[in-house]
Design an enzyme around this catalytic site. Structure first.
Site, PDB file in Angstrom:
ATOM      1  CB  CYS A 306      -1.062  -0.002   1.107  1.00 59.88           C
ATOM      2  SG  CYS A 306      -0.380   0.002   2.770  1.00 59.88           S
ATOM      3  NE  ARG A 336       7.006  -8.557   2.670  1.00 55.04           N
ATOM      4  CZ  ARG A 336       6.222  -8.282   3.687  1.00 55.04           C
ATOM      5  NH1 ARG A 336       6.276  -9.010   4.781  1.00 55.04           N
ATOM      6  NH2 ARG A 336       5.382  -7.266   3.627  1.00 55.04           N
ATOM      7  CD  GLU A 338      10.102 -13.982   4.058  1.00 50.93           C
ATOM      8  OE1 GLU A 338      10.686 -14.307   5.110  1.00 50.93           O
ATOM      9  OE2 GLU A 338       9.063 -13.283   4.043  1.00 50.93           O
ATOM     10  NE  ARG A 347       8.729 -17.436   6.227  1.00 51.26           N
ATOM     11  CZ  ARG A 347       9.067 -17.572   7.499  1.00 51.26           C
ATOM     12  NH1 ARG A 347      10.298 -17.879   7.825  1.00 51.26           N
ATOM     13  NH2 ARG A 347       8.171 -17.393   8.451  1.00 51.26           N
ATOM     14  CD  GLU A 355      -1.924  -4.083   0.915  1.00 51.19           C
ATOM     15  OE1 GLU A 355      -1.850  -5.338   1.014  1.00 51.19           O
ATOM     16  OE2 GLU A 355      -1.469  -3.312   1.774  1.00 51.19           O
ATOM     17  CG  ASP A 416      -1.133 -12.203  12.248  1.00 52.14           C
ATOM     18  OD1 ASP A 416      -1.192 -11.243  11.467  1.00 52.14           O
ATOM     19  OD2 ASP A 416      -0.066 -12.661  12.689  1.00 52.14           O
ATOM     20  CD  GLU A 429       0.750 -13.253   9.365  1.00 47.16           C
ATOM     21  OE1 GLU A 429       1.874 -13.314   9.881  1.00 47.16           O
ATOM     22  OE2 GLU A 429       0.363 -12.289   8.670  1.00 47.16           O
ATOM     23  CG  ASN A 432      -1.698  -8.968   7.707  1.00 46.64           C
ATOM     24  OD1 ASN A 432      -2.248  -8.199   6.922  1.00 46.64           O
ATOM     25  ND2 ASN A 432      -0.389  -9.155   7.715  1.00 46.64           N
ATOM     26  CB  CYS A 458      -3.535  -1.810   4.551  1.00 46.93           C
ATOM     27  SG  CYS A 458      -2.168  -2.137   5.667  1.00 46.93           S
ATOM     28  NE  ARG A 465       2.935 -17.096   3.829  1.00 45.83           N
ATOM     29  CZ  ARG A 465       3.426 -16.429   4.878  1.00 45.83           C
ATOM     30  NH1 ARG A 465       2.635 -16.086   5.874  1.00 45.83           N
ATOM     31  NH2 ARG A 465       4.701 -16.114   4.932  1.00 45.83           N
TER      32      ARG A 465
END
Lengths: 499, 499
Positions: A306, A336, A338, A347, A355, A416, A429, A432, A458, A465
């Site tokens: 965002c 990312r 990770e 992951r 979003e 979460d 997770e 969120n 947001c 996921r």
């Protein structure tokens, strides 16, 4: 925490005539230097001396009135005293020594701006700030509260190494549904030809079946959230510059997980000819040479989704009847860096997320969060039929920026959503939702016509996921999928067969 | 082009006894050294000398039989001669001098691998290769045809600086439709609040109305192409590693336009603490320090969209009845470091594209291209009602890699679609379609069960380009839009109002 400051006030003329008045002033300066501090605490002028057209001062203090604050507090009444009675002006101040001492259980080895030296002795950090004629910290840095930033930094740093634990508080838990599957969905998808490793770390190529599952999730979000709640689609940029991350707060700590982006120093082909020639002859890319020819990083690939939205509203004032504003973006990837190891699609370094962003008054934003939570519950309970739970956790911005316990943030926070993975019993997770308080509107200077504080929230729907949660509980065989999901999914596409 | 090579063949023993036979051999070596060359052309052994257990050779040649090829041609018959009759083996070869002379109208100033020196004298480049005991170019590089890569490089380079003109041949032109609009659509969209500049160069944030126009284009592509022609959706990665670009050919020349991606050297927060502390105190990102802490570039942000698809099929063999395969991707952004200046959404650094990819036999791929062209014509004529034309142009891979005139590529090539911009009279390329021959299947080692050569094609639907073409001809007012577009667009969403 102790402060020791040595400074001189430069005067416009010799103040000999004012010496008695100054002596009187410093003798009675206690209340100025202790105002706001608990009884017996605050700063004190340990010594002062008039030396022609300057006043040399030594100030010692504790945390309650920091020595540089004490100096600033003294300036105005001194100016008034000298100006009115003696026609002498205070021209400026020179800092000759500024030491800070703070309890710590560790040394700091790296350089910190405006700090000349840090020693670690007897459970204390002894910090000498970089003052004096050649120093970087002078009057304007004192006025701009640079010492306060250094102190906040030390406080955050020394506290966060104490092993602050993440908050986690169960809010709601679904019934435990009998899993239809107990294997690792990534492995099963690979065997079935649904996905293949991409060439980069934590990156997958999704074939027709996996993509269709992702698009079914998207369709569910469109039909159950976007449509009914009236969110409008936008396209947020996917290359985030430092400027965006400064305003969003990410510039404070996001570096370890960023895929940094560097443009070429120039797009003149002649500048790159040596690289191209090297490649054409050796069939290897000369990486060190390429590194010389690329510019400083301008930012990184999209991390949170965002922040780049806010450029659309930056510096504007929003009419009251336009609020709340509710938008979403699904126009690209997030990246990312990770931690290593094999995580399958649970992951990943490159992922796909819808979003959802909303903003308005505090009440509007909190109410909107509740509507979204109801939609998510309906999806996870009635369409995906997951075994899932939801918990109140430390919000990302508090974890990263240490903004705990601000009263203006009451009602802000992160929820979460977690689902169990039957093949290993872990909870993942998978979703969120955050109410971010005034953070973004303040960072990007967005105001409400009414003058009320603007809040925002947001929520990221991570398709990898969701797939991890859903496929690990239900498996890859559509006949085991819940009826409501199957209906929305329709016919699965053929995969690509290979020999 | 002239070659001068001095080399020695190392023998397993003194070959004194074979001297007469060697003399006879070199006296008759002409046909070996001239085979395949035009009459009177080829290589010749300018001198030879037996020196105990080695044979010193000097070979001069033209382009038709290159001196190093001549050396390799001599090795086998010499080995046979010495082995059979004298039990002497040829153990290896040492290169002591290798010079190449080539016509040129310019010097080359930068380093080239395996080259020791390049002089530019009298309209010629005089190149001394890096041979000898300390040199980088020896027997194995000769065997691996490194000199041929150097020569190809020189040929491409010297030719391409001659100012090769782009091919452009009109294939079809629509009727000139009366424009409904004659202003710059980017400026108009900014005024109307449809779009705002992003924080990076050539980057836009699209508000609800602009996004809805993009999604209408997407819907048209889905309904008129993807659905009827049976394309399956996939998700292609959006971070392209060197490995992908080596196989796709982009590693040959794409560098000037890439947004390079560098991961952190480690994700250990302690490693990044100095950067974070610097930021927290100064509110500036220490870019030089960040550059030290990031790793070598691993590749770049998506440039062309299809290369990462091929990892899904890499190293596989496809069943005949699976062909042709037709897929598409719309999962993220592409990024190109474009030339500076203001181009609005007509030329952007960050853009959104639906990428269409198909593969099969040559006939299947060419037939599929024709089907796509028919769909595009229908869309541009009957739905968007554009003033447009289509032309046969130099394909990107030929422009970048110099693969012109290969007979195996007959039928391959690129078609550009162009639309006029009424506000300035320019034609903008808003779409293309390429048949890429065997390029990708070969690069990524994808084979057909039948043993036939596999071909592929790709076509990018650039949403910014479609918007530029459509909005510049039709304007922003839906009442001026063609009926067929309006029907698919439906009700335009409200924009975000600001004060």
């Amino acid at each position: 925490m102790k402060f020791h400051l040595e400074a001189s006030l430069r005067l416009s003329a010799d103040a000999k005539a004012a010496e008695a008045a100054l002596s009187d002033f410093f003798g009675k300066a206690g209340p100025i230097l202790q105002k706001g501090a608990p009884d017996g605490q605050g700063a004190r002028v340990s010594s002062w001396k008039l030396a022609g057209s300057k006043i040399d001062l030594v100030i010692d203090s504790d945390r309650y009135v920091r020595a540089h604050d004490a100096l600033l507090r003294l300036r105005r009444p001194l100016s008034e005293l000298l100006g009115k009675q003696y026609r002498i002006g205070v021209r400026g101040m020179d800092i000759t020594r500024f030491d800070i001492e703070v309890d710590s259980d560790r040394a700091i080895e790296h350089r910190i701006p405006y700090v000349q030296e840090i020693k670690f002795e007897g459970g204390k950090l002894k910090i000498a700030l970089d003052v004096g004629p050649q120093g970087t910290l002078g009057q304007s840095e004192i006025e701009n509260r640079i010492p306060d930033r250094i102190i906040s930094l030390l406080e955050d740093k020394l506290q966060s190494y104490g092993g602050k634990t993440e908050h986690w508080e169960l809010l709601w838990e679904s019934a435990a549904r009998e899993p239809k599957f107990n294997r690792d969905p990534t492995e099963e998808m690979q065997k079935a030809g649904w996905i293949k490793h991409g060439s980069s770390r934590g990156q997958w190529i999704y074939g027709p079946q996996a993509t269709h599952v992702f698009r079914t999730f998207e369709k569910i979000v469109l039909e159950e959230i976007i449509g009914p709640l009236g969110y409008r689609e936008m396209i947020f940029p996917k290359l985030d510059t430092w400027d965006v991350w400064k305003k969003s707060g990410h510039a404070q700590g996001v570096y370890p997980e960023i895929y940094f982006v560097c443009p070429p120093k120039t797009r003149d082909p002649a500048f790159w000819e040596e690289v191209m020639d090297y490649y054409k002859i050796t069939h290897e890319v000369p990486l060190e040479l390429v590194k010389e020819k690329i510019d400083l990083p301008i930012g990184g690939m999209c991390y949170a989704q965002c922040p780049t939205f806010w450029g659309f509203l930056q510096g504007t004032t929003l009419p009251s009847d336009e609020l709340p504003i509710a938008v979403f973006d699904r126009s690209g990837t997030s990246h990312r860096y990770e931690s290593g190891g094999i995580h399958g699609i649970e992951r990943v370094d490159e992922f796909h997320r819808i979003e959802i962003v909303w903003l308005g008054t505090r009440e509007q934003v909190i109410a909107e969060a509740e509507k979204l939570k109801a939609c998510y519950k309906h999806i996870f309970e009635d369409i995906l039929e997951l075994t899932w739970r939801t918990a109140w956790v430390t919000p990302w911005f508090m974890a990263q920026e240490g903004k705990t316990g601000l009263s203006e943030m009451t009602g802000a926070g992160t929820v979460d959503y977690e689902a169990v993975l039957p093949y290993n019993g872990n909870w993942i997770e998978f979703q969120n939702l955050s109410v971010n308080g005034e953070k973004y509107p303040k960072g990007f200077t967005v105001k409400a016509q009414s003058g009320e504080a603007l809040w925002s929230g947001c929520s990221g729907v991570g398709l990898e996921r969701w797939a991890s949660a859903f496929l690990s509980q239900k498996g890859l065989d559509p006949s085991n999928w819940p009826e409501e999901f199957r209906r929305r999914c329709g016919k699965m596409p053929r995969g690509i067969r290979i020999l």
